[in-house]
Design a protein around this motif. Structure first.
Motif: not given
Ligand SMILES: NC(=O)c1ccc[n+]([C@@H]2O[C@H](COP(=O)([O-])OP(=O)(O)OC[C@H]3O[C@@H](n4cnc5c(N)ncnc54)[C@H](OP(=O)(O)O)[C@@H]3O)[C@@H](O)[C@H]2O)c1
Length: 242
Positions: A18-19, A23-24, A41, A94-95, A115, A146-147, A189, A191, A193-195
């Motif tokens: 998930g780079g 965060l990645g 990836d 990636a998550s 999934r 984690s989270s 914590g 962040l 982001t899209a997630m």
């Molecule tokens: N954002 C928060 O507030 C928060 C809080 C606690 C924990 N986290 C954790 O932080 C981590 C990063 O989250 P984020 O918020 O940075 O997410 P994000 O901005 O949505 O980015 C997710 C990245 O993972 C890739 N990805 C998603 N599903 C994938 C798959 N099946 N195979 C390969 N790549 C995949 C995405 O690209 P594609 O969609 O193109 O695959 C993207 O590069 C996650 O583990 C999340 O659970 C986030």
């Protein structure tokens, strides 16, 4: 050009799943600034290529588009590690959150739940299994992202939260079974982001910190190499709002 002939002659290598965003991508920038070679990836090839292009002025980047749940893709990632000749850091980042808005467990569609578990639990374990020999050879580091949802019973977070809780426990057992490695769960914590937006659909999340704000905490973890365990980014290095 000289050819590196031993592990010690080669620059450190990190594989971050998930780079391409969030965060990645922020972690990739933090490590590129330190000269680490990167394997990244994500499923979306265009965003991944853009990310790699942004990083390429500072380091060697291998972008491999694919889904972490796909065994063939994981095998391609392992081939890329073999090509670079070492692996010092694996970040299982990636998550999948699950459906947005997140359903309560009573009505959680089971195909979606599977999934979530495939992406958030099985894939990190599978990738770690594949890469343990290289990580062990480098006395390396595994970071499973984690989270707070792994430890807090938030209503509606039963899929993602339970998957992250299981990942935390698997991480702790991996640490016990591999005392020479540093194996961490890190809660980054909230962040911006899209997630995070998917978790809070329709909400203004502009008050959440940018992913880059927690990168110093991850670098501190790598530099100080504390005992394997679960850490919160904000406790490692306090987040400074931009
Ligand atoms: N954002 C928060 O507030 C928060 C809080 C606690 C924990 N986290 C954790 O932080 C981590 C990063 O989250 P984020 O918020 O940075 O997410 P994000 O901005 O949505 O980015 C997710 C990245 O993972 C890739 N990805 C998603 N599903 C994938 C798959 N099946 N195979 C390969 N790549 C995949 C995405 O690209 P594609 O969609 O193109 O695959 C993207 O590069 C996650 O583990 C999340 O659970 C986030």
């Amino acid at each position: 050009m000289t050819t590196p002939d031993s592990l010690a002659d080669r620059r450190p290598v990190a594989l971050i799943t998930g780079g391409s965003a969030g965060l990645g991508l922020a972690l990739a920038h933090g490590l590129a600034d330190r000269g680490w070679a990167l394997i990244l990836d994500a499923r979306g090839a265009d965003a991944l290529k853009n990310a790699a292009d942004e990083l390429a002025d500072r380091t060697d980047v291998v972008p491999l588009a694919g889904d972490v749940t796909d065994a063939e893709h994981r095998s391609d990632l392992a081939d890329a590690v073999a090509e670079l000749g070492r692996l010092d850091l694996l970040v299982n980042n990636a998550s999948y959150l699950g459906p947005s808005p997140q359903p309560q467990l009573a009505g959680y569609p089971l195909d979606e739940l599977r999934r979530v578990y495939e992406v958030d639990l099985i894939a990190p374990i599978a990738l770690t299994q594949l890469l343990l020999p290289e990580l062990t050879a480098a006395t390396g580091v595994v970071i499973d992202i984690s989270s707070d949802a792994a430890v807090e019973a938030y209503e509606g977070w039963g899929g993602y939260g339970s998957a992250k809780a299981a990942l935390d426990h698997a991480t702790a057992i991996l640490a016990a079974e591999n005392p020479d490695l540093a194996v961490y769960s890190v809660d980054p914590g909230d962040l911006r982001t899209a997630m995070h937006q998917a978790a809070f659909p329709g909400e203004d999340i502009s008050d959440r910190p940018e992913p880059a704000t927690v990168v110093p905490a991850f670098l501190h973890l790598l530099d100080s190499r504390p005992a394997s365990g679960r850490y919160k980014a904000a406790e490692l290095v306090p987040v400074v709002a931009p």
